[in-house]
Design an enzyme around this catalytic site. Structure first.
Site, PDB file in Angstrom:
ATOM      1  N   ASN A  18       0.869  -1.178   0.000  1.00  7.95           N
ATOM      2  CA  ASN A  18       0.000   0.000   0.000  1.00  7.95           C
ATOM      3  C   ASN A  18       0.904   1.226   0.000  1.00  7.95           C
ATOM      4  O   ASN A  18       1.455   1.593   1.037  1.00  7.95           O
ATOM      5  CB  ASN A  18      -0.891  -0.034   1.263  1.00  7.95           C
ATOM      6  CG  ASN A  18      -1.779   1.191   1.367  1.00  7.95           C
ATOM      7  OD1 ASN A  18      -1.859   1.994   0.439  1.00  7.95           O
ATOM      8  ND2 ASN A  18      -2.455   1.347   2.496  1.00  7.95           N
TER       9      ASN A  18
ATOM     10  N   LYS B 233       0.081   4.264  -0.456  1.00  4.17           N
ATOM     11  CA  LYS B 233      -0.594   5.461   0.074  1.00  4.17           C
ATOM     12  C   LYS B 233      -0.317   6.661  -0.845  1.00  4.17           C
ATOM     13  O   LYS B 233      -0.235   6.481  -2.044  1.00  4.17           O
ATOM     14  CB  LYS B 233      -0.160   5.707   1.524  1.00  4.17           C
ATOM     15  CG  LYS B 233      -0.356   4.458   2.397  1.00  4.17           C
ATOM     16  CD  LYS B 233      -0.208   4.713   3.862  1.00  4.17           C
ATOM     17  CE  LYS B 233      -0.407   3.391   4.614  1.00  4.17           C
ATOM     18  NZ  LYS B 233      -0.403   3.547   6.060  1.00  4.17           N
TER      19      LYS B 233
ATOM     20  N   HIS C 179      -9.817   1.370   4.294  1.00  3.25           N
ATOM     21  CA  HIS C 179      -8.587   1.517   5.077  1.00  3.25           C
ATOM     22  C   HIS C 179      -8.857   2.482   6.236  1.00  3.25           C
ATOM     23  O   HIS C 179      -9.621   3.438   6.085  1.00  3.25           O
ATOM     24  CB  HIS C 179      -7.462   2.051   4.179  1.00  3.25           C
ATOM     25  CG  HIS C 179      -6.131   2.035   4.859  1.00  3.25           C
ATOM     26  ND1 HIS C 179      -5.736   3.030   5.716  1.00  3.25           N
ATOM     27  CD2 HIS C 179      -5.136   1.130   4.838  1.00  3.25           C
ATOM     28  CE1 HIS C 179      -4.524   2.729   6.192  1.00  3.25           C
ATOM     29  NE2 HIS C 179      -4.138   1.582   5.668  1.00  3.25           N
TER      30      HIS C 179
ATOM     31  N   GLU D  97      -7.261   4.866   7.401  1.00  4.54           N
ATOM     32  CA  GLU D  97      -7.010   6.291   7.128  1.00  4.54           C
ATOM     33  C   GLU D  97      -8.210   6.917   6.426  1.00  4.54           C
ATOM     34  O   GLU D  97      -8.524   8.085   6.631  1.00  4.54           O
ATOM     35  CB  GLU D  97      -5.717   6.450   6.305  1.00  4.54           C
ATOM     36  CG  GLU D  97      -4.491   6.256   7.188  1.00  4.54           C
ATOM     37  CD  GLU D  97      -3.285   5.694   6.471  1.00  4.54           C
ATOM     38  OE1 GLU D  97      -3.211   5.754   5.232  1.00  4.54           O
ATOM     39  OE2 GLU D  97      -2.380   5.174   7.182  1.00  4.54           O
TER      40      GLU D  97
ATOM     41  N   GLU E 267      -5.992  -4.633  10.584  1.00 11.65           N
ATOM     42  CA  GLU E 267      -4.963  -3.639  10.866  1.00 11.65           C
ATOM     43  C   GLU E 267      -5.353  -2.843  12.112  1.00 11.65           C
ATOM     44  O   GLU E 267      -6.178  -1.921  12.026  1.00 11.65           O
ATOM     45  CB  GLU E 267      -4.835  -2.662   9.694  1.00 11.65           C
ATOM     46  CG  GLU E 267      -4.481  -3.308   8.379  1.00 11.65           C
ATOM     47  CD  GLU E 267      -3.854  -2.309   7.405  1.00 11.65           C
ATOM     48  OE1 GLU E 267      -2.738  -2.559   6.958  1.00 11.65           O
ATOM     49  OE2 GLU E 267      -4.481  -1.276   7.124  1.00 11.65           O
TER      50      GLU E 267
ATOM     51  N   GLY F 147       1.921   2.450  10.961  1.00 12.63           N
ATOM     52  CA  GLY F 147       2.916   3.508  10.829  1.00 12.63           C
ATOM     53  C   GLY F 147       3.525   3.949  12.144  1.00 12.63           C
ATOM     54  O   GLY F 147       4.188   4.989  12.208  1.00 12.63           O
TER      55      GLY F 147
ATOM     56  N   SER G 107       2.798  -1.804  10.630  1.00 14.10           N
ATOM     57  CA  SER G 107       4.242  -1.853  10.917  1.00 14.10           C
ATOM     58  C   SER G 107       4.867  -3.222  10.634  1.00 14.10           C
ATOM     59  O   SER G 107       5.738  -3.666  11.371  1.00 14.10           O
ATOM     60  CB  SER G 107       4.522  -1.420  12.359  1.00 14.10           C
ATOM     61  OG  SER G 107       4.083  -0.091  12.561  1.00 14.10           O
TER      62      SER G 107
HETATM   63  P1  PGA Z   1       2.397   0.494   7.772  1.00 14.45           P
HETATM   64  O1  PGA Z   1       0.978   0.687   7.036  1.00 14.45           O
HETATM   65  O2  PGA Z   1       2.959  -0.818   7.276  1.00 14.45           O
HETATM   66  O3  PGA Z   1       3.206   1.674   7.355  1.00 14.45           O
HETATM   67  O4  PGA Z   1       2.115   0.458   9.234  1.00 14.45           O
HETATM   68  C1  PGA Z   1       0.112  -0.398   6.835  1.00 14.45           C
HETATM   69  C2  PGA Z   1      -1.175   0.099   6.198  1.00 14.45           C
HETATM   70  O5  PGA Z   1      -1.638   1.189   6.566  1.00 14.45           O
HETATM   71  O6  PGA Z   1      -1.783  -0.575   5.331  1.00 14.45           O
END
Ligand code: PGA
Length: 257
Positions: A12, A14, A100, A102, A172, A178, A218
């Site tokens: 991903n 982003k 997601h 976000e 998640e 993140g 992460s």
């Molecule tokens: P990350 O993001 O691996 O940077 O924690 C995962 C995601 O948001 O899909």
């Protein structure tokens, strides 16, 4: 342990990567993937920003595939700023990340909108990667399963997955995205088993059995082996660690060992 489902490691990206950066990534990543001997069934969808779909279409080869980070439910119409399933299918897109955290947290995405997106994705033969996960407060209040169940039930309402267009779920925990924090093995195993059981109730045992359940938050080369070894973990949804070709390749290689 016998595996019944192919591995899936999804990138991903982003709101990252421009044309030059994506070109540099693929120069390295394609070489690494070509040199690898993947003896197990594996799919590696890459979800770039929409602006890179055209470029990536020319660079994708099996076991890589193309994904998007969101998708409207209609195929055309007066929806300024939206992108439709038929538009992304022109680029050979196979997966769509939907709901997601976000999008849920910062852009008002609701589970009922996710359900409309997922239903339409399946009708257009695009596999939805439906994301669920609890916030830090919900985790601390011991509400993880309640929140995940509510998100799953509402985000999958009315969808009809089949064995050709697989459904994918990504668990998640928001507090792990993140942040460098990952959920413990105990949490991951128990939530993934819970999701598999919920899917059985919602969509029947055949679909529950064929659905890949990914962990995200992460994930990096240092922790993938511990995560992938857990029951009911079929792969990972990777943000930060998917932006560097070598890191992402190492993560995948260690993951399928
Ligand atoms: P990350 O993001 O691996 O940077 O924690 C995962 C995601 O948001 O899909």
């Amino acid at each position: 342990m016998i595996r019944h489902r192919p591995f899936l490691f999804a990138a991903n990206w982003k709101m990252n990567m421009n044309i030059k950066e994506a070109g540099d990534f693929f120069e390295k990543f394609s070489r690494l993937i070509r040199s690898a001997d993947f003896s197990k069934e594996i799919d590696i969808p890459i979800a770039p920003p929409f602006t890179l779909l055209s470029l990536l279409q020319s660079k994708i080869f099996s076991p890589l595939s193309l994904a998007v980070q969101n998708l409207h439910w209609l195929n055309s119409g007066a929806h300024t700023g939206e992108i439709s399933p038929s538009m992304v299918k022109e680029f050979g897109v196979k997966y769509a990340i939907l709901g997601h955290s976000e999008r849920r947290q910062f852009y008002g995405e609701t589970s009922s909108a996710v359900a409309m997106r997922a239903k339409s994705a399946i009708e257009n033969e695009i596999s939805p990667i439906v994301c669920v996960g609890e916030s830090k407060g919900e985790y601390e209040a011991n509400r993880t399963k309640e929140v995940v169940s509510e998100q799953l039930r509402n985000s999958l309402k009315g969808i009809e997955p089949n064995l050709k267009t697989r459904l994918v779920i990504a668990y998640e925990p928001i507090w792990a995205i993140g942040t460098g924090l990952t959920a413990t093995s105990e949490i991951i195993s128990s939530v993934h088993a819970f999701i598999r059981n919920e899917l059985k109730q919602l969509l029947g045992s055949e679909i529950s059995h064929s659905t890949q359940i990914l962990y995200g938050g992460s994930v990096k080369p240092e922790n993938i082996q511990g995560i992938i070894a857990l029951n009911d973990v079929d792969g990972a949804l990777v943000g930060g660690a998917s932006l560097d070709a070598e890191t992402f390749f190492n993560l995948i290689s260690l993951g399928i060992k």
